[in-house]
Design a protein around this motif. Structure first.
Motif, PDB file in Angstrom:
ATOM      1  N   ALA B  19       0.811  -1.228   0.014  1.00  0.00           N
ATOM      2  CA  ALA B  19      -0.022   0.094  -0.161  1.00  0.00           C
ATOM      3  C   ALA B  19       0.891   1.191  -0.015  1.00  0.00           C
ATOM      4  CB  ALA B  19      -0.965  -0.021   1.410  1.00  0.00           C
ATOM      5  N   PHE B  20       1.948   0.985   0.962  1.00  0.00           N
ATOM      6  CA  PHE B  20       2.826   2.475   0.929  1.00  0.00           C
ATOM      7  C   PHE B  20       3.696   2.579  -0.327  1.00  0.00           C
ATOM      8  CE2 PHE B  20       2.748   3.887   5.253  1.00  0.00           C
ATOM      9  CZ  PHE B  20       3.413   5.056   5.195  1.00  0.00           C
ATOM     10  N   ALA B  21       4.023   1.518  -0.931  1.00  0.00           N
ATOM     11  CA  ALA B  21       4.913   1.587  -2.080  1.00  0.00           C
ATOM     12  C   ALA B  21       4.242   2.083  -3.195  1.00  0.00           C
ATOM     13  CB  ALA B  21       5.596   0.247  -2.342  1.00  0.00           C
ATOM     14  N   SER B  25       5.686   8.554  -2.967  1.00  0.00           N
ATOM     15  CA  SER B  25       6.646   9.025  -4.080  1.00  0.00           C
ATOM     16  C   SER B  25       7.526  10.090  -3.206  1.00  0.00           C
ATOM     17  CB  SER B  25       5.730   9.427  -5.092  1.00  0.00           C
ATOM     18  OG  SER B  25       4.676  10.363  -4.734  1.00  0.00           O
ATOM     19  N   TYR B  26       7.536  10.233  -1.920  1.00  0.00           N
ATOM     20  CA  TYR B  26       8.331  11.081  -1.447  1.00  0.00           C
ATOM     21  C   TYR B  26       9.330  10.379  -0.627  1.00  0.00           C
ATOM     22  CZ  TYR B  26       9.998  15.637   0.667  1.00  0.00           C
ATOM     23  OH  TYR B  26      10.557  16.846   1.002  1.00  0.00           O
ATOM     24  N   ALA B  56      -1.055  15.515   0.632  1.00  0.00           N
ATOM     25  CA  ALA B  56      -0.537  14.363   1.211  1.00  0.00           C
ATOM     26  C   ALA B  56      -0.936  12.971   0.514  1.00  0.00           C
ATOM     27  CB  ALA B  56      -1.307  14.459   2.514  1.00  0.00           C
ATOM     28  N   GLU B  57      -1.922  12.985  -0.162  1.00  0.00           N
ATOM     29  CA  GLU B  57      -2.231  11.740  -0.781  1.00  0.00           C
ATOM     30  C   GLU B  57      -1.202  11.492  -1.914  1.00  0.00           C
ATOM     31  OE1 GLU B  57      -6.392  10.829  -2.791  1.00  0.00           O
ATOM     32  OE2 GLU B  57      -6.840  11.298  -0.731  1.00  0.00           O
ATOM     33  N   GLN B 267      10.306  15.689  -6.376  1.00  0.00           N
ATOM     34  CA  GLN B 267       9.228  14.785  -5.954  1.00  0.00           C
ATOM     35  C   GLN B 267       8.238  15.742  -5.630  1.00  0.00           C
ATOM     36  OE1 GLN B 267      10.909  12.380  -3.013  1.00  0.00           O
ATOM     37  NE2 GLN B 267      11.504  10.638  -4.510  1.00  0.00           N
ATOM     38  N   PHE B 268       8.607  16.570  -4.670  1.00  0.00           N
ATOM     39  CA  PHE B 268       7.515  17.685  -4.126  1.00  0.00           C
ATOM     40  C   PHE B 268       6.811  18.388  -5.326  1.00  0.00           C
ATOM     41  CE2 PHE B 268       6.526  19.600   0.118  1.00  0.00           C
ATOM     42  CZ  PHE B 268       5.714  20.476  -0.235  1.00  0.00           C
ATOM     43  N   ILE B 269       7.839  18.866  -6.359  1.00  0.00           N
ATOM     44  CA  ILE B 269       7.431  19.661  -7.316  1.00  0.00           C
ATOM     45  C   ILE B 269       6.282  18.644  -8.334  1.00  0.00           C
ATOM     46  CG2 ILE B 269       7.871  20.674  -9.786  1.00  0.00           C
ATOM     47  CD1 ILE B 269      10.444  21.474  -8.258  1.00  0.00           C
ATOM     48  N   ASP B 270       6.500  17.399  -8.378  1.00  0.00           N
ATOM     49  CA  ASP B 270       5.848  16.672  -9.333  1.00  0.00           C
ATOM     50  C   ASP B 270       4.423  16.304  -8.612  1.00  0.00           C
ATOM     51  OD1 ASP B 270       7.756  16.440 -11.173  1.00  0.00           O
ATOM     52  OD2 ASP B 270       8.659  14.359 -10.365  1.00  0.00           O
TER      53      ASP B 270
END
Lengths: 517, 325
Positions: B19-21, B25-26, B56-57, B267-270
């Motif tokens: 579920a986490f994987a 993506s951060y 967050a999602e 990752q944050f930007i994406d």
């Protein structure tokens, strides 16, 4: 159209879920209000995300109820601990705590609760009936007019200077001086900040207030020890609610204070902290027993408490009729509306009338919820007076540290709070009254900003204040108020007999004598 | 005994990990601290409450808001630039123009844009000039003409010294060659309220806050300070089409401390990009009158640097005059 909204709103509010939300709001509000440093604004902001999932009217009912209950909650700590739970309850300390010391804590809290109910009901009636009309008045209050209101507020210092007018003026002047710390509102120049970033925004008023009232009280309790235990114990079974005749006696005072509260709440930039002092001052002015104020006199509790609850309705008037927040709490409430896709503005009364009128009815019902919750909760609170002084003292210090930190999550503010605590202690020892300092701190920033704005608008011509009918009238009342606090009127009469001028200022204490403690 | 624990652990991990994987993506942290330089319930918080549930999602992280109000955000941003560890676990909401004007105007504020890592801008509330409905100024040209004929007497409100509207007034004075009597208020609300009540001649404010009043006819919008006309105000000209080089507003986005890990930044930007493209997010933003203006990565840095240069120049030109008042 508005009539139908009136009934839709009422029908919405009596929905069990909404009533439950109102009771929950009242409970949370009372708790938050009673804790020094936790303010209604903060609680509304923190609870706001939780209300996103509720229907707009349910969420708003809860927040409005919280806002109202916090106003009463502040007086619980003010009366029992001499530590105002909210800035709006600072004036309640003056008579509330002495009354509790006489062993009448229950009665004092009952008076506060009843006055809050009356003030709240008055403001709800105003809200439900003439809010749209009053909303237009707000637009008449620009910088020039607000400056005049603040000047009028400053004259309250005269009647709060118990003992010595000179010391009162000194205290007020120190308050005004401290209020100038921070960035100049029109040039952005930092003043008296010594390069400390934490001071750029000025001295946080609530932080100062917590320190000024609670630290000296904690010291006093610890030093006193338990010597006067008999004196302090109030019976829990004490009759809380006023009797019928007492109620009739307090009614004119509460109604007057309620209207003062609505009016002050209406003016942008002034709120419960200002209104309670105005009401206290007027109650004293109209009273035949001026000397008894400050010694545990019931009218001194009724006035500020009726006024600060009435402010809630007053502050909501510009908010709902024009979308202009009347206070920081209503500003956060407006944010809550936006989350539900309701843009604050004139359409609140038309397009979203159902939600708006539900909110207004919620304010009305919140008064009743507050009264019921208050009766239950307050009895339990009186047990605080049974706790030994040496235990209560340190607890007050702990609460003050937590409260002052919580406001801005700032350790600096904790230090500032303690510094103000020291000032408060020195003031107490030197018998300098603290309330004028508080007035200076509340009104200083308003005076500062509006004076500079008025000068910009009036092109540096001081006549701008006299050419404007509202401000000219308010300033004239302020002048009369100052003269009334001095024996000038008496002196004029004497002067016919005894020509050389009497010094009007230094002998001002004549009719405002009253013992501290 | 030990075997059971290991087995249980293995079992739970096995259930949780996939579920986490899928979401995670951060990679830098499970929890991101968001420092806000303003109080809960203010404009920064509005952005946080809007963006972070979606983000967050997307990133599979939790967001923790940390409110550090004071000195128009400078306390939080000084902390971001000087004290925050660049491990990807802490970011801050950065508001323009306060982010740069703070230190341009006050030598005691010592952080600069170079000491932080701009991540992305999310929203911009464009500037607008409004007057009362009964104002003699029917068009922006009426207003400019009056300002030219009576230098230094037309009173124009702004949201405070150092705020976007204050600098907008300065840019406009330069572009139009006029002198206004600028009146700072404490926030946008008091500024447009004063214009609506006829206490001042006009107010330079933001579309997001003044729009309901304009729609209702209580305020008249004379010009918007955008590149193109706004869909919600199609009849209001831009200052540019009237010949004044004036594009301004107040923007809010995210930045990290200096030397923020490049991978985390990307990752944050994406994540933010996916959020701003999400129709649900767009609807939520629209409901709150938030105008999405996504500027990512180095473009955001350039945007801030350009603003810094422009505002430094403006402030140096007028600071002596302001301080002398």
């Amino acid at each position: 159209m508005p009539e139908s909204f009136l009934w839709i709103g009422l029908a919405n509010v009596v929905d069990p879920v909404n009533l439950l939300a109102i009771f929950a709001g009242a409970l949370i509000g009372m708790f938050v209000g009673a804790m020094p440093g936790l303010s209604a604004t903060m609680a509304i902001a923190l609870l706001l995300p939780l209300t996103y999932s509720m229907r707009p009217e349910t969420g708003l009912s809860m927040l409005a109820s919280l806002y109202l209950a916090a106003m009463y909650g502040g007086s619980v700590a003010a009366i029992l601990l001499r530590t105002p739970g909210t800035p709006a309850a600072a004036a309640t300390v003056l008579d509330g705590y002495p009354m509790a010391q006489k062993g009448q804590a229950g009665k004092a809290l009952g008076l506060s609760l009843t006055a809050s109910l009356i003030g709240g009901i008055i403001s709800s009636i105003v809200l439900l009936t003439v809010a749209p009309l009053l909303g237009r008045i707000v637009l008449n209050f620009g910088p020039v007019e607000i400056f005049a209101v603040a000047v009028l507020g400053i004259t309250i210092i005269g009647s709060l200077s118990q003992g010595s007018a000179i010391l009162g003026l000194l205290s007020g002047a120190i308050g005004l001086l401290i209020a100038t710390v921070g960035m100049d509102p029109t040039t952005g120049t930092p003043r008296f900040t010594f390069g400390v970033l934490d001071l750029f925004g000025g001295v946080n008023f609530t932080v100062a207030l917590i320190g000024l009232f609670s630290i000296p009280q904690a010291i006093r309790l610890i030093v006193q020890g338990n010597s006067n235990e008999n004196e302090r114990v109030s019976s829990i079974r004490d009759r809380m609610l006023p009797t019928g005749s007492e109620f009739l006696k307090m009614l004119p005072n509460s109604v007057r204070s309620g209207f003062i509260g609505v009016f002050v709440g209406l003016i942008p930039g002034t709120g419960g902290d200002t209104a309670s002092w105005f009401a206290y001052n007027e109650a004293k002015r109209f009273s035949r027993h001026k000397a008894e104020f400050g010694t545990g006199y019931p009218a001194g509790i009724v006035a500020p408490e009726a006024a600060n609850n009435a402010v809630v309705g007053g502050a909501l008037i510009p908010t709902i009729s024009l979308g202009i927040p009347g206070s920081s709490s209503t500003a956060v409430l407006l944010g809550g509306l936006m989350v539900h896709g309701i843009l604050p503005g004139p359409s609140l009364m038309t397009e979203y009338g159902d939600v708006t009128y539900t909110l207004l009815w919620a304010v009305m019902f919140a008064n009743i919820a507050l009264f019921i919750v208050g009766l239950l909760f307050t009895r339990a609170c009186i047990t605080v007076t049974k706790i030994p002084n040496r235990v209560v003292g340190p607890i007050i210090v702990v609460l003050s540290v937590i409260g002052s930190f919580a406001i801005n999550n700032s350790v600096f503010d904790v230090g500032l709070m303690i510094a103000f605590g020291m000032i408060g202690f020195v003031f107490d020892q030197a018998r300098i009254p603290t309330p004028p300092l508080v007035i200076g701190l509340i009104l200083g920033p308003i005076l500062d900003t509006t004076l500079q704005q008025s000068m910009l608008i009036g092109r540096n011509n001081w006549m701008v204040f006299l050419q404007n009918p509202i401000s000219a009238t308010l300033l004239a009342i302020a002048l009369l108020s100052i003269l009334q606090a001095t024996p000038l009127f008496g002196a004029i009469a004497r002067r016919f007999r005894n020509p050389p001028g009497a010094d009007t200022i230094s002998s001002a204490e004549s009719d405002i004598a009253g013992n501290r403690d | 005994m030990r075997m059971t624990i290991v087995a249980v652990l293995a079992a739970t991990t096995a259930i949780i990990t996939p579920a986490f994987a899928q979401d995670a993506s951060y990679s830098a942290a499970d929890e991101i601290n968001v420092m806000q330089g303003f109080k809960a319930g203010g404009g920064s918080d509005a952005l946080a409450q809007l963006v972070q549930p979606f983000l967050a999602e997307e990133l599979g992280v939790n967001f923790v808001n940390q409110y550090i109000p004071g000195a128009t955000g400078a306390i939080a941003w000084t902390q971001l630039a000087k004290q925050t560890r660049p491990d990807g676990a802490t970011v801050s909401i950065t508001n323009t123009p306060m982010l740069t004007t703070n230190y341009i105007m006050n030598p005691s504020i010592t952080y600069t844009v170079d000491e932080i890592t701009p991540i992305a801008n999310v929203v911009t509330d464009p500037g607008v000039a409004v007057v009362a409905k009964d104002s003699p100024f029917k068009t922006f040209e009426d207003f400019v003409k009056a300002a030219k004929d009576n230098p230094g007497t037309i009173t124009v409100g702004n949201s405070g010294v150092g705020g976007d509207d204050f600098f907008t007034s300065l840019i406009f004075e330069k572009a139009a060659g006029v002198k206004l009597q600028k009146v700072p208020f404490e926030g946008d609300g008091p500024s447009w309220t004063a214009a609506m009540g006829g206490k001042i001649d006009a107010s330079f404010t933001n579309v997001g806050v003044a729009y309901p009043q304009v729609k209702e006819g209580n305020l008249r919008a004379l010009a918007v300070f955008t590149e193109k006309r706004l869909p919600e105000l199609p009849d209001v000209p831009t200052a540019r089409e009237l010949g004044y080089e004036l594009v301004a507003g107040s923007s809010r986005g995210y930045s990290g401390p200096g030397d923020f890990p490049e991978e985390a930044r990307q990752q944050f930007i994406d994540g933010l990009r996916r959020v701003t493209e999400n129709p649900k997010f767009q609807d939520a933003a629209k409901a709150q009158a938030m105008n999405i203006d996504f500027i990512a990565g180095d473009k955001y840095r350039d945007f801030l640097k350009k603003q810094e240069a422009e505002y430094t120049q403006l402030w140096n030109d007028i600071k002596d005059e302001i301080k002398a008042q």
